[in-house]
Design a protein around this motif. Structure first.
Motif, PDB file in Angstrom:
ATOM      1  N   LYS A  64     -35.651 -23.222  -2.543  1.00  0.00           N
ATOM      2  CA  LYS A  64     -35.354 -23.453  -1.124  1.00  0.00           C
ATOM      3  C   LYS A  64     -36.028 -24.718  -0.608  1.00  0.00           C
ATOM      4  N   ASP A  65     -37.044 -25.189  -1.297  1.00  0.00           N
ATOM      5  CA  ASP A  65     -37.751 -26.446  -1.030  1.00  0.00           C
ATOM      6  C   ASP A  65     -38.154 -26.622   0.434  1.00  0.00           C
ATOM      7  N   HIS A  66     -38.907 -25.647   0.933  1.00  0.00           N
ATOM      8  CA  HIS A  66     -39.426 -25.739   2.295  1.00  0.00           C
ATOM      9  C   HIS A  66     -40.375 -26.920   2.464  1.00  0.00           C
ATOM     10  N   GLU A  67     -41.021 -27.335   1.379  1.00  0.00           N
ATOM     11  CA  GLU A  67     -41.913 -28.495   1.473  1.00  0.00           C
ATOM     12  C   GLU A  67     -41.145 -29.744   1.894  1.00  0.00           C
ATOM     13  N   LYS A  68     -39.971 -29.940   1.304  1.00  0.00           N
ATOM     14  CA  LYS A  68     -39.123 -31.084   1.679  1.00  0.00           C
ATOM     15  C   LYS A  68     -38.725 -30.983   3.144  1.00  0.00           C
ATOM     16  N   LEU A 118     -30.661 -26.023   6.121  1.00  0.00           N
ATOM     17  CA  LEU A 118     -30.885 -25.493   4.776  1.00  0.00           C
ATOM     18  C   LEU A 118     -31.309 -26.647   3.882  1.00  0.00           C
ATOM     19  N   SER A 119     -32.474 -26.500   3.234  1.00  0.00           N
ATOM     20  CA  SER A 119     -33.042 -27.595   2.437  1.00  0.00           C
ATOM     21  C   SER A 119     -33.029 -27.308   0.947  1.00  0.00           C
ATOM     22  N   SER A 120     -32.210 -26.387   0.494  1.00  0.00           N
ATOM     23  CA  SER A 120     -32.217 -25.943  -0.903  1.00  0.00           C
ATOM     24  C   SER A 120     -31.862 -27.061  -1.878  1.00  0.00           C
ATOM     25  N   LEU A 125     -32.585 -35.222   5.220  1.00  0.00           N
ATOM     26  CA  LEU A 125     -32.850 -34.227   6.263  1.00  0.00           C
ATOM     27  C   LEU A 125     -33.273 -34.885   7.573  1.00  0.00           C
ATOM     28  N   VAL A 126     -34.101 -35.927   7.482  1.00  0.00           N
ATOM     29  CA  VAL A 126     -34.516 -36.649   8.689  1.00  0.00           C
ATOM     30  C   VAL A 126     -33.290 -37.227   9.390  1.00  0.00           C
TER      31      VAL A 126
END
Length: 193
Positions: A35-39, A102-104, A150-151
């Motif tokens: 899910k890459d919540h860090e990203k 969603l950052s997966s 994402l930004v």
């Protein structure tokens, strides 16, 4: 909206509820590497540096909860990012937020995207086959799978850019999915004969 509705319980939430004056992003899913919540948190920190009224709700539980809490603290986001834990009814909170994100790094058939679409939420997702198959054709914004992507997606939303160019018709989607299923089953039955 009362905390009882959000939790379907008697305990008040341990996080502040979304406020109309804020821009509230939300993500829902287990706290796990794919899910890459860090990203997502790194991207959000760029946006939060420019905007005071921006919040991020992370719904879910998982093995990376402590790591995510540490990242939130390190990035000085404790007043802007809220871990809700697992919610019995995440849809009430999702409905109060402004945009689903969603950052997966990889994702199958992302049911949560369909749920966000049914609620009419703007969507930002990183590019991977599962989300692409749900959103292609204008149902949400698919961005490069990176902090930069994402930004750019969040900035586009904050600047009033349209993310969903089409209204999601869940009845047609369901009918199409069932027809594809029955078509495949018939093909398998014919092959067995």
């Amino acid at each position: 909206m009362s905390s009882e509705f959000l939790h379907l319980g008697t305990e008040p939430p341990s996080y502040p509820l979304p406020q109309k004056d804020d821009v509230n992003f939300i993500t829902i899913g287990r706290l796990s590497p794919e899910k890459d919540h860090e990203k997502l948190l790194n991207a959000f920190s760029h946006i939060a540096a420019d905007k005071n009224n921006i919040k991020l709700y992370i719904v879910g539980e998982g093995a990376l909860e402590e790591t995510i809490k540490n990242i939130i603290s390190t990035l000085h986001l404790t007043n802007k990012v809220f871990l809700t834990g697992q919610l019995t009814n995440p849809y009430a909170l999702l409905n109060q937020c402004d945009c689903f994100i969603l950052s997966s790094n990889y994702e199958g058939q992302a049911i949560v995207l369909l749920e966000a679409l049914i609620l009419g939420k703007p969507i930002i997702t990183t590019d991977s086959p599962g989300p692409r198959s749900v959103l292609e054709g204008g149902y949400g914004l698919i961005v490069e799978n990176s902090v930069t992507g994402l930004v750019e997606g969040m900035r586009r939303f904050l600047n009033g850019g349209k993310l969903n160019n089409k209204v999601f018709d869940y009845e047609s989607y369901q009918e199409e999915a069932l027809n594809m299923f029955y078509e495949k089953v018939c093909d398998l039955n014919e092959q067995e004969l």
